[in-house]
Design an enzyme around this catalytic site. Structure first.
Site, PDB file in Angstrom:
ATOM      1  N   HIS A   1      18.674  24.662  29.819  1.00  0.00           N
ATOM      2  CA  HIS A   1      18.584  25.216  31.168  1.00  0.00           C
ATOM      3  C   HIS A   1      18.886  26.699  31.109  1.00  0.00           C
ATOM      4  O   HIS A   1      19.744  27.119  30.332  1.00  0.00           O
ATOM      5  CB  HIS A   1      19.566  24.522  32.122  1.00  0.00           C
ATOM      6  CG  HIS A   1      19.233  24.742  33.549  1.00  0.00           C
ATOM      7  ND1 HIS A   1      19.649  25.852  34.235  1.00  0.00           N
ATOM      8  CD2 HIS A   1      18.480  24.019  34.393  1.00  0.00           C
ATOM      9  CE1 HIS A   1      19.166  25.784  35.468  1.00  0.00           C
ATOM     10  NE2 HIS A   1      18.455  24.689  35.591  1.00  0.00           N
TER      11      HIS A   1
ATOM     12  N   ASP B   1      16.080  16.829  34.965  1.00  0.00           N
ATOM     13  CA  ASP B   1      14.830  16.086  34.783  1.00  0.00           C
ATOM     14  C   ASP B   1      14.906  15.024  33.703  1.00  0.00           C
ATOM     15  O   ASP B   1      13.982  14.235  33.546  1.00  0.00           O
ATOM     16  CB  ASP B   1      13.691  17.069  34.431  1.00  0.00           C
ATOM     17  CG  ASP B   1      13.316  17.919  35.624  1.00  0.00           C
ATOM     18  OD1 ASP B   1      13.346  17.388  36.739  1.00  0.00           O
ATOM     19  OD2 ASP B   1      13.013  19.105  35.439  1.00  0.00           O
TER      20      ASP B   1
HETATM   21  N1  CMC Z   1      14.056  21.873  22.890  1.00  0.00           N
HETATM   22  C1  CMC Z   1      14.217  22.588  21.738  1.00  0.00           C
HETATM   23  N2  CMC Z   1      14.673  23.861  21.690  1.00  0.00           N
HETATM   24  C2  CMC Z   1      14.962  24.441  22.857  1.00  0.00           C
HETATM   25  C3  CMC Z   1      14.821  23.771  24.101  1.00  0.00           C
HETATM   26  C4  CMC Z   1      14.348  22.437  24.086  1.00  0.00           C
HETATM   27  N3  CMC Z   1      14.198  21.768  25.213  1.00  0.00           N
HETATM   28  N4  CMC Z   1      15.177  24.610  25.107  1.00  0.00           N
HETATM   29  C5  CMC Z   1      15.524  25.758  24.535  1.00  0.00           C
HETATM   30  N5  CMC Z   1      15.412  25.661  23.187  1.00  0.00           N
HETATM   31  C6  CMC Z   1      15.751  26.706  22.191  1.00  0.00           C
HETATM   32  C7  CMC Z   1      14.708  27.803  22.144  1.00  0.00           C
HETATM   33  O1  CMC Z   1      13.716  27.512  21.187  1.00  0.00           O
HETATM   34  C8  CMC Z   1      15.553  29.000  21.782  1.00  0.00           C
HETATM   35  O2  CMC Z   1      15.837  28.897  20.396  1.00  0.00           O
HETATM   36  P1  CMC Z   1      16.029  30.249  19.508  1.00  0.00           P
HETATM   37  O3  CMC Z   1      17.219  30.941  20.106  1.00  0.00           O
HETATM   38  O4  CMC Z   1      16.251  29.758  18.129  1.00  0.00           O
HETATM   39  O5  CMC Z   1      14.748  31.014  19.670  1.00  0.00           O
HETATM   40  C9  CMC Z   1      16.872  28.759  22.524  1.00  0.00           C
HETATM   41  O6  CMC Z   1      16.969  27.321  22.642  1.00  0.00           O
HETATM   42  C10 CMC Z   1      16.941  29.411  23.903  1.00  0.00           C
HETATM   43  O7  CMC Z   1      15.803  28.959  24.656  1.00  0.00           O
HETATM   44  P2  CMC Z   1      15.015  29.833  25.731  1.00  0.00           P
HETATM   45  O8  CMC Z   1      13.652  29.275  25.886  1.00  0.00           O
HETATM   46  O9  CMC Z   1      15.162  31.290  25.381  1.00  0.00           O
HETATM   47  O10 CMC Z   1      15.883  29.571  27.013  1.00  0.00           O
HETATM   48  P3  CMC Z   1      15.432  29.832  28.503  1.00  0.00           P
HETATM   49  O11 CMC Z   1      16.665  30.008  29.307  1.00  0.00           O
HETATM   50  O12 CMC Z   1      14.407  30.914  28.552  1.00  0.00           O
HETATM   51  O13 CMC Z   1      14.663  28.470  28.905  1.00  0.00           O
HETATM   52  C11 CMC Z   1      14.223  26.272  29.633  1.00  0.00           C
HETATM   53  C12 CMC Z   1      15.233  27.434  29.633  1.00  0.00           C
HETATM   54  C13 CMC Z   1      14.702  25.235  30.635  1.00  0.00           C
HETATM   55  C14 CMC Z   1      12.855  26.782  30.065  1.00  0.00           C
HETATM   56  C15 CMC Z   1      14.160  25.669  28.216  1.00  0.00           C
HETATM   57  O14 CMC Z   1      15.416  25.167  27.836  1.00  0.00           O
HETATM   58  C16 CMC Z   1      13.098  24.558  28.098  1.00  0.00           C
HETATM   59  O15 CMC Z   1      11.928  24.849  27.846  1.00  0.00           O
HETATM   60  N6  CMC Z   1      13.500  23.247  28.286  1.00  0.00           N
HETATM   61  C17 CMC Z   1      12.541  22.164  28.286  1.00  0.00           C
HETATM   62  C18 CMC Z   1      11.825  22.082  29.631  1.00  0.00           C
HETATM   63  C19 CMC Z   1      12.721  21.538  30.733  1.00  0.00           C
HETATM   64  O16 CMC Z   1      13.393  20.531  30.560  1.00  0.00           O
HETATM   65  N7  CMC Z   1      12.672  22.190  31.903  1.00  0.00           N
HETATM   66  C20 CMC Z   1      13.409  21.739  33.093  1.00  0.00           C
HETATM   67  C21 CMC Z   1      14.484  22.715  33.488  1.00  0.00           C
HETATM   68  S1  CMC Z   1      15.639  22.005  34.687  1.00  0.00           S
HETATM   69  C22 CMC Z   1      14.671  21.708  36.097  1.00  0.00           C
HETATM   70  C23 CMC Z   1      14.328  22.942  36.817  1.00  0.00           C
HETATM   71  O17 CMC Z   1      15.175  23.477  37.529  1.00  0.00           O
HETATM   72  O18 CMC Z   1      13.185  23.397  36.685  1.00  0.00           O
END
Ligand code: CMC
Length: 427
Positions: free
Chosen positions: A306, A363
């Site tokens: 998140h 989710d």
């Molecule tokens: N599985 C594997 N690796 C992950 C995941 C995941 N679900 N989420 C983040 N990471 C890794 C990412 O690859 C990165 O690694 P590194 O630092 O080595 O490059 C690190 O963790 C930080 O991730 P980020 O993408 O920079 O983080 P963010 O804050 O931009 O993204 C997120 C947050 C929710 C988009 C992301 O965690 C994600 O894609 N999760 C899966 C989709 C999901 O479940 N979304 C629902 C969010 S909650 C409901 C809502 O409010 O929408």
């Protein structure tokens, strides 16, 4: 007296006020940055940027706290119903009995949509994704309610809000009924708001609708848990579209589109599809954990991680407990719940997930409950939108009442410098 933060650049010093929120959060007010320095800030994804001051929802990602208007999400999910929470979010205070009854009454008065809307729905193929259909129908509502809301009139604002709270559930129900080939119907105004939504979605033409309190309570709780989440992607979209003084329905329609993506609300559908794929693949969770950690593999563990929660998502805790209870109460044994629990356990012990503070989000378990309630997978994000509706409305209303300026970020241009035009024959 306010504190200042000082920026020093090339020997010049610039002071910016540091302002404090009611929960002691600090923000550097950089409103004058560009006029003083000619510079902008660069913050892709707005990871450090506060886009507004807001009094609606507070969340502390480190401590796992979520409150609507000061009330904890745990208490609201336990003790309130969705309509009360909608009123609270939008108008700032919990309604007394009289206010709540009047609010419900006013919604009931508006709970039809123009029959011509059925023709629009009819034109969509059955295969259309319900989120696309819902966003289009919400936009189409503008044509049938063309007056722009006079935001200086509390009454006009109130009726615009009541109108969409009344009509949106009908669109949600129709979207699902169209997919299932069921006749499009209206609700039963003698029922509570959430029970009526359930009936509109599930009533069959040849069967009497029977209320199941476990199902209604579960739905109520899910809607409350999704009702607001401060400046997330879809809410920011609603605010920024509304900041151009586009109407409420147009802003909401844009918010629905933003919610659709799998990194945001679309994750609930993606989680269930992922769990199903793991089950069909023999239930080997380790294989999918390895894929999620492999930087050359685009696969992510959906429902994990998140932007703001870096400890746990309080909504996920409540939903996990509710999933256990609802499936137990309904006597459903779902192998997918076991896969989800196994995956969660492994992820929480895995260094990759621990280092990156990746925890199950709202989710991860919600789809399992939706599935138990008989809601088709493609409708999961529509259910999220239904829950988020009061939050979007509250944020739109706050933005308009505060008379916020049009949202218009800056950029750092990295393209070509000025160059002469070359005619096509000479290229
Ligand atoms: N599985 C594997 N690796 C992950 C995941 C995941 N679900 N989420 C983040 N990471 C890794 C990412 O690859 C990165 O690694 P590194 O630092 O080595 O490059 C690190 O963790 C930080 O991730 P980020 O993408 O920079 O983080 P963010 O804050 O931009 O993204 C997120 C947050 C929710 C988009 C992301 O965690 C994600 O894609 N999760 C899966 C989709 C999901 O479940 N979304 C629902 C969010 S909650 C409901 C809502 O409010 O929408």
């Amino acid at each position: 007296m306010s504190d200042n933060a000082t920026l020093e650049y090339k020997g010049e010093k610039y002071d910016f006020p540091v302002i404090k929120g009611t929960e002691d959060e600090l923000a550097i007010d950089i409103k004058t940055l560009r006029s003083l320095t000619t510079m902008t800030t660069l913050d892709p994804g707005y990871k450090n940027t506060g886009s507004c001051e807001s009094a609606i929802t507070f969340l502390d990602g480190e401590k796992g706290i979520l409150r609507y208007r000061g009330y904890s999400i745990e208490e609201l999910a336990e003790k309130a119903d969705f309509l009360e929470v909608a009123y609270l979010l939008i108008f700032g205070e919990l309604p007394n009995k009289e206010q709540l009854d009047a609010f419900h009454h006013d919604i009931i008065e508006e709970s039809t949509v123009d029959e011509e809307m059925k023709k629009i729905l009819d034109a969509f193929p059955k295969s259309a994704h319900p989120m696309g259909v819902l966003s289009s129908l919400t936009s189409a509502l503008i044509a049938f309610n063309p007056t722009t809301v006079d935001v200086s009139s509390e009454k006009a604002m109130y009726y615009a809000i009541v109108r969409i709270l009344a009509k949106f559930p009908i669109l949600v129900a129709w979207t699902m009924r169209k997919k299932k080939g069921l006749p499009l119907d209206y609700g039963d105004d003698s029922l509570g708001y959430v029970e009526n939504i359930h009936k509109m979605m599930f009533k069959r033409p040849n069967k009497e609708y029977k209320k199941n309190q476990i199902v209604i309570d579960a739905l109520d709780k899910l809607l409350i848990l999704h009702a607001d989440h401060e400046q997330n992607c879809s809410t920011s979209t609603v605010r920024i579209v509304g900041s151009s003084h586009a109407g409420l329905f147009a802003s909401l329609s844009a918010g629905i589109s933003a919610l659709w993506g799998p990194l945001h609300g679309g994750a609930n559908q993606a989680v269930l599809e992922m769990l199903q794929a793991i089950e069909e693949d023999g239930g080997d969770t380790k294989k999918y954990m390895a894929k999620a950690k492999d930087k050359n593999d685009p696969f992510r563990l959906m429902g994990f991680g998140h932007r703001v929660y870096k400890n746990f998502d309080p909504r996920a805790k409540i939903i996990k407990k509710a999933a256990d209870e609802v499936l137990g109460d309904l006597g459903i044994e779902d192998p997918i719940l076991e896969i989800a629990k196994g995956l969660e356990k492994e992820a929480l012990e895995d260094q990759y997930f621990v280092d990156r503070k990746l925890y199950p989000n709202v989710d991860f378990y919600s789809g399992i409950i939706y599935r138990a309630l008989g809601i088709p997978t493609e409708m999961f994000t529509v259910m999220f939108a239904l829950g988020r509706l009061p939050g979007w409305i509250a944020q739109w209303r706050e933005m308009r009442l505060r008379n916020e300026p049009i949202g218009r970020p800056r950029q750092l241009y990295i393209g070509e410098n000025s160059r002469p035009f070359v005619t096509v024959a000479k290229r």
